[in-house]
Design an enzyme around this catalytic site. Structure first.
Site, PDB file in Angstrom:
ATOM      1  N   PRO A  26       0.797  -1.215   0.000  1.00 21.86           N
ATOM      2  CA  PRO A  26       0.000   0.000   0.000  1.00 21.86           C
ATOM      3  C   PRO A  26       0.835   1.274   0.000  1.00 21.86           C
ATOM      4  O   PRO A  26       1.727   1.431   0.827  1.00 21.86           O
ATOM      5  CB  PRO A  26      -0.811  -0.115   1.297  1.00 21.86           C
ATOM      6  CG  PRO A  26      -0.123  -1.115   2.117  1.00 21.86           C
ATOM      7  CD  PRO A  26       0.762  -1.931   1.260  1.00 21.86           C
ATOM      8  N   GLU A  27       0.558   2.130  -0.943  1.00 18.67           N
ATOM      9  CA  GLU A  27       1.099   3.488  -0.911  1.00 18.67           C
ATOM     10  C   GLU A  27      -0.076   4.413  -0.664  1.00 18.67           C
ATOM     11  O   GLU A  27      -1.139   3.961  -0.244  1.00 18.67           O
ATOM     12  CB  GLU A  27       1.856   3.794  -2.220  1.00 18.67           C
ATOM     13  CG  GLU A  27       3.085   2.900  -2.359  1.00 18.67           C
ATOM     14  CD  GLU A  27       3.956   3.202  -3.580  1.00 18.67           C
ATOM     15  OE1 GLU A  27       3.994   4.364  -4.017  1.00 18.67           O
ATOM     16  OE2 GLU A  27       4.591   2.267  -4.075  1.00 18.67           O
TER      17      GLU A  27
END
Length: 269
Positions: free
Chosen positions: A2-3
Site C-alpha cells: 500500500p502506498e
DNA sequence: CTTTCAGCCTGACGGC
DNA sequence: TGCCGTCAGGCTGAAA
C-alpha cells in the site's frame, strides 16, 4: 504494497463502515507486529465509540471518544477487513476489534511490518511528516526549494516522507517516467521546469490510482478483500527488460537506496 | 545536518 | 522432494 492511494481507499471505506460504532472488545493473536500488541489490551479502548477515521501520509488514524486514537500503518503486507465474526481467523490475522454491530475489524499482516498502537491524543509521530501531495502545499516551488539541499537521487528524495508523504517505490517509478526525469539524477540538479513536471505527475497519477481503486501488487486488498485495478496501468514498475510503452527502448532496472528502480533510459533524462 | 544501510518478517521462486 | 539463497520493501535507528 500500500502506498498513498491504497491507504486513502482503505481509510474512506473504514470511515463509512465503522464510524459511530463502539469497540466492545480487543483480541490479539501475536505478541507483536512492528511494536508489541499487548498495550492495546490495557489502553482502555473497550466501550469507546469511533468518531472518525482519517489518513495522514500512509498512516491511518482512528479517533475515538475521549481523544483516544488508534494509529495504524499497513507496512508492506497489512490488510484491514471488516467481516462477520463467524469468518475463521486467517493465519496472519493478529488483531480483532469486536464492534457493536457484531462485526470484526480484522488486522492481517503476513510480514508483521505493520503498526497498530493506541495513543492519548493525536499521534505525535505524525507531526514530523512532510506535506500531503494532493494538497496545494505540494507545489513546484516547494519541491524545487526543498530539493536544493539534497545531493541524493531524485527518486529517493521523492520517497522521503519528511518532504512529501505517500510516494513509495511503485508511484515514484511511475511519476518519474511520466515526468521524463531519470531516477538517478541528483535531486539538487533538477530544474524548476522538471520540478513542476514531477509535482504535476505525482498529483495526476496518485489521483488516477485512487479513482481506479489502487494497485493490487502482492498483498494489497480492499476492505472486502477485492483487488485494485490500477496495477495493469503501471507502465514502469515491474516491467524491467520489457519494451517502453512510449518508445520501445528496453526498460532498465537499477538499485537505488536498496530498492529496485525501473526506468526508460531514452524517455527519462 | 544529510545520507546510507542493516534489520525486521514471511512467502514465492529458482537452482541444484 | 526439499533445502538454500534471493527478492520483495516501508520504516527505524545506528553508523558514516
Amino acid at each position: 504494497m500500500p502506498e498513498l492511494p491504497e491507504v486513502e481507499i482503505v481509510t474512506r471505506a473504514l470511515r463509512s463502515r465503522v464510524s459511530g460504532l463502539t469497540i466492545e472488545k480487543v483480541e490479539i493473536f501475536s505478541p507483536a507486529m512492528r511494536t508489541p500488541l499487548a498495550p492495546l489490551l490495557s489502553a482502555g479502548l473497550e466501550g469507546r465509540k469511533i468518531v472518525d477515521v482519517a489518513r495522514r501520509g500512509r498512516y491511518i488514524t482512528v479517533e475515538m471518544t475521549g481523544k483516544k486514537y488508534l494509529l495504524m500503518h499497513l507496512g508492506m503486507s497489512g490488510v484491514l477487513r471488516v467481516e462477520p465474526a463467524a469468518v475463521p481467523r486467517r493465519k496472519h490475522e493478529h488483531i480483532f476489534f469486536h464492534l457493536s454491530d457484531k462485526s470484526l475489524l480484522r488486522f492481517e499482516c503476513t510480514r508483521r511490518f505493520s503498526l497498530c498502537e493506541a495513543c492519548d491524543g493525536y499521534p505525535e509521530k505524525l507531526a514530523g511528516l512532510g506535506v500531503e501531495p494532493l494538497t496545494a502545499d505540494f507545489s513546484a516551488e516547494y519541491f524545487f526549494a526543498a530539493s536544493r539541499r539534497h545531493s541524493g537521487s531524485v527518486k529517493n528524495f521523492l520517497m522521503d516522507n519528511a518532504v512529501q508523504v505517500g510516494v513509495g517505490n511503485i508511484y515514484a517509478a511511475e511519476t518519474l517516467f511520466a515526468a521524463g526525469v531519470s531516477p538517478l539524477r541528483p535531486a539538487c540538479e533538477i530544474s524548476m521546469d522538471e520540478a513542476a513536471k514531477i509535482v504535476a505527475a505525482v498529483k495526476r497519477i496518485l489521483s488516477a490510482a485512487i479513482e481506479a481503486g489502487g494497485s493490487s501488487i502482492r498483498d494489497y486488498r480492499h476492505l472486502d478483500g477485492s483487488e485494485g485495478r490500477f496495477s495493469r496501468l503501471l507502465r514502469m514498475y515491474g516491467h524491467a527488460g520489457e519494451a517502453c510503452p512510449v518508445c520501445g527502448t528496453t526498460i532498465e532496472q537499477v538499485r537505488l537506496g536498496g530498492r529496485s528502480s525501473c526506468f526508460c533510459p531514452k524517455c527519462q533524462k
